[in-house]
Structure formats: C-alpha cells, structure tokens
Design a protein around this motif. Sequence first.
Motif, mmCIF file in Angstrom:
data_model
loop_
_atom_site.group_PDB
_atom_site.id
_atom_site.type_symbol
_atom_site.label_atom_id
_atom_site.label_comp_id
_atom_site.label_asym_id
_atom_site.label_seq_id
_atom_site.Cartn_x
_atom_site.Cartn_y
_atom_site.Cartn_z
ATOM 1 N N SER A 9 -2.222 0.423 -6.977
ATOM 2 C CA SER A 9 -1.358 -0.097 -5.923
ATOM 3 C C SER A 9 -1.188 -1.607 -5.996
ATOM 4 N N LYS A 279 0.602 -4.231 3.787
ATOM 5 C CA LYS A 279 1.778 -3.605 3.178
ATOM 6 C C LYS A 279 3.083 -4.017 3.866
ATOM 7 N N CYS A 359 -2.971 2.901 0.886
ATOM 8 C CA CYS A 359 -3.767 2.120 -0.083
ATOM 9 C C CYS A 359 -3.457 2.510 -1.523
ATOM 10 N N ASN A 362 2.088 1.177 -3.881
ATOM 11 C CA ASN A 362 2.355 -0.257 -3.957
ATOM 12 C C ASN A 362 3.270 -0.681 -2.806
ATOM 13 N N GLU A 363 3.394 -1.991 -2.626
ATOM 14 C CA GLU A 363 4.140 -2.513 -1.480
ATOM 15 C C GLU A 363 5.592 -2.064 -1.492
ATOM 16 N N MET A 366 5.911 1.498 -0.121
ATOM 17 C CA MET A 366 5.693 1.558 1.329
ATOM 18 C C MET A 366 6.907 1.007 2.076
#
Length: 409
Positions: A9, A279, A359, A362-363, A366
Amino acid sequence: MSMNQTPSSERVHIGFFGKRNAGKSSVMNAVTGQDLAVVSEVKGTTTDPVYKSMELLPLGPVVMMDTPGIDDEGELGGLRVRKSYQVLNKTDAAVLVIDGISGVSEEDVRLMERIRKKNIPYIIAVNKKDKIKPEQEQQIKDALGAEDERILSVSAADGSGIAELKERIARLAQTEEPEKYIVRDLIEPSDLVVLVVPIDKAAPKGRLILPQQQTIRDILEANAVSVVVKETELKGALERLGEKPKLVITDSQAFRKVSQDTPADILLTSFSILFARYKGNLEAAVRGVTVLDRLEDGDTILISEGCTHHRQCDDIGTVKIPRWIKEYTGKEIRFETTSGTEFPDELGKYKLVVHCGGCMLNEREMKYRLACAQDQGVPMTNYGILIAQTQGILKRSVQVFPEIAKLLE
C-alpha cells in the motif's frame, strides 16, 4: 523499513496496459530486467492481473502490474477486460503499450480517455521500434493526441528505448506531495503512546497486523515511546506507567472497554481513524456516519474490506458491524459485503458504505472508492468511526483532530 519490507500500500503502483500481443509483458520485463510476466505469441497469455513488488531504481519500492488485453473477447474475455480497468483504480503511473505495426485501435483510444479522465500520469510506449517506420510512429501519436513527452518508441526485443522509458516512468511517478504521517505529527519526542492490541482468534499468529506495525514505526520516527498492551491489561498498565500518556490508540473492536478504562483527560483514538486521515478520507467518513440516525427498515448497507482473509465465527465485517448497526438503529437492515479488489461500480442501492481502514490499499484506490460514493450521492464511513458512533464515543475518539471534532458540535 527496508525496500523489501515496504508494504504494498506504500509502494508506487505502475500499470502496463494495452491490447493482447501488443507486448505489455515483454516491455514490463525489459523495464525491470526480470521475467516477471509470462511471454507468449498466443493471444491472451495474461489472463489475470499480475502484481510484483520490487525495487525499481531510481524510484525505489514499486508494484509492477501486468494486465490482460483490453481487446479480449467473449464472456470470459469481458471479465478479463473489466479486471484490467479495475487495475487503473490503483495505478499511480500508467504505461499504455501500443503495437507499432498494427497501430492504434478503438480499445486503445477508449483506454487512453479513461486514463486521462482519472488524471493518471502516463506514458505511451510504442513497441517494436525495430520494425516500424517514422510515419507509423506519427500516425500513432496523432491518433492518441499525444504530446511528444508522452510518447516513446521502444523495442522489447532489442532493448532500444527501454532505458529512457524507465527514466520517464520514474519521473511520472515521483510526486511533490507533502509527506503524510499516521501519528508522528500528533506527538512530540519522548511522548508516551499506549497501543491497545487485542490478541484473539482473529489476530494473526506470531505477528501484529500491518496498521499496528506501521503505527509503531511512526512513533519511533517521532522519537517517542510506545507501550503495547492487550485491552485486558490497559487499566493496570496506565496505573503503573508513572506518567500520563499523550495518546491511547486502540483496535476499534475494543473501543468500548478501552474508553471505559482510559481516563477522560487522556486523548483516545483508533488505528482505523488514524488510517482514515492517512488515506485522506477522515472528514468524509465522519460526515458519512451520521446517516445511521436516518436509516429505515429494509435499507441496504455495503460493508467493504480492502483485503481478503479467512472469516472467523465472530468476524468484524460480516458479524460484529451488522450486529452493532442493528443494535444502534433498531432497524431491520440488509447487508452486502465485498473484499479485496472487488468494489461495485454502481452504489445507488446502498444507503451507506462502511469501509475498512484500507491499510492494504494504496491512497489512489481509497480515493477512487470514496469518489465513486460521492459521485453517486452515497455516504461512506469506515470501521473505526462507525464503531465509535455505535458505542457513543465518536466525539471523544476524534478530539485529537480539533477541526474534525468541530463537525460533530
């Protein structure tokens, strides 16, 4: 944390896309200098997305992603194409591989439009440079409306252009965004932070889960002190510490007991809430949880997790959260669940989406999921915030973020 230990992530995700036999796998193998993906003359050799965590200098830790051809056919082929488009949701830098001989197809144009719409940094790699003429390169450039810096001719066969492609990918993926922290910016050197980690059937044997590991590392980076206890030992530990901790961070499932055992003058939050901020979706999640007070009998809630795991008898996503929601609302609510990479494109039938801390995502992914919900007018919250709300302690659990706490006044 070494490059080999960097969680997926936290790595830059680089995706290779294109038609069957355009040379996606060959180009990716050439860029990495490794045989990461199977290469064949048979169309459709890559039937599922292939992920490989590795180090790509000068960029550092990355996840290389090879995808099925976007021109696959038939019912099964359509599912493969859908998988390729799903990979875009987590792609930080995209490489669109075009067969220089056959040129640009309608599928390539549609994919290019999707990449641009999602604002994904990209490079177009025209493969088979050793076999094409300059006018063919120009035709491809014109068909895709690409600027000079966005297109590069390469040959996976003889390696020409691959070094420059690698350099361009590294430049694409490097961002100037400010560094984000899980908890480091909330504490000072020598501060004491207590982490509450339940050890039950759902806990992985012999290790801590990723959010707990990452939080401990962030505390160490702040030159602060972390103390880790089970929820059954918290009260005694606080009495024996000799000084008041700056912050108590708990697994959300233990929120009720931890709140009872933590004095009111000590800040309290959860791993899930910290990761919602990390995030980039904390404010939306706090706003989203308020829909619980407006639910009616027969409403449907989607519970989505970013990872896949063996379901326990009292699983949080399929058992505990539905139970807590029903107890809080007193309504007969319907529940649906998704896990891993699966996330519905159409969310209109849901009154609320409840997502895990993310978690393992990855950003970019999200943010994509949050954007899907926002675009369709569906509120979205996360596990920790929802649990805190149903336990009556949400205001307390976000006091560490004053600007968020104001939303609940």
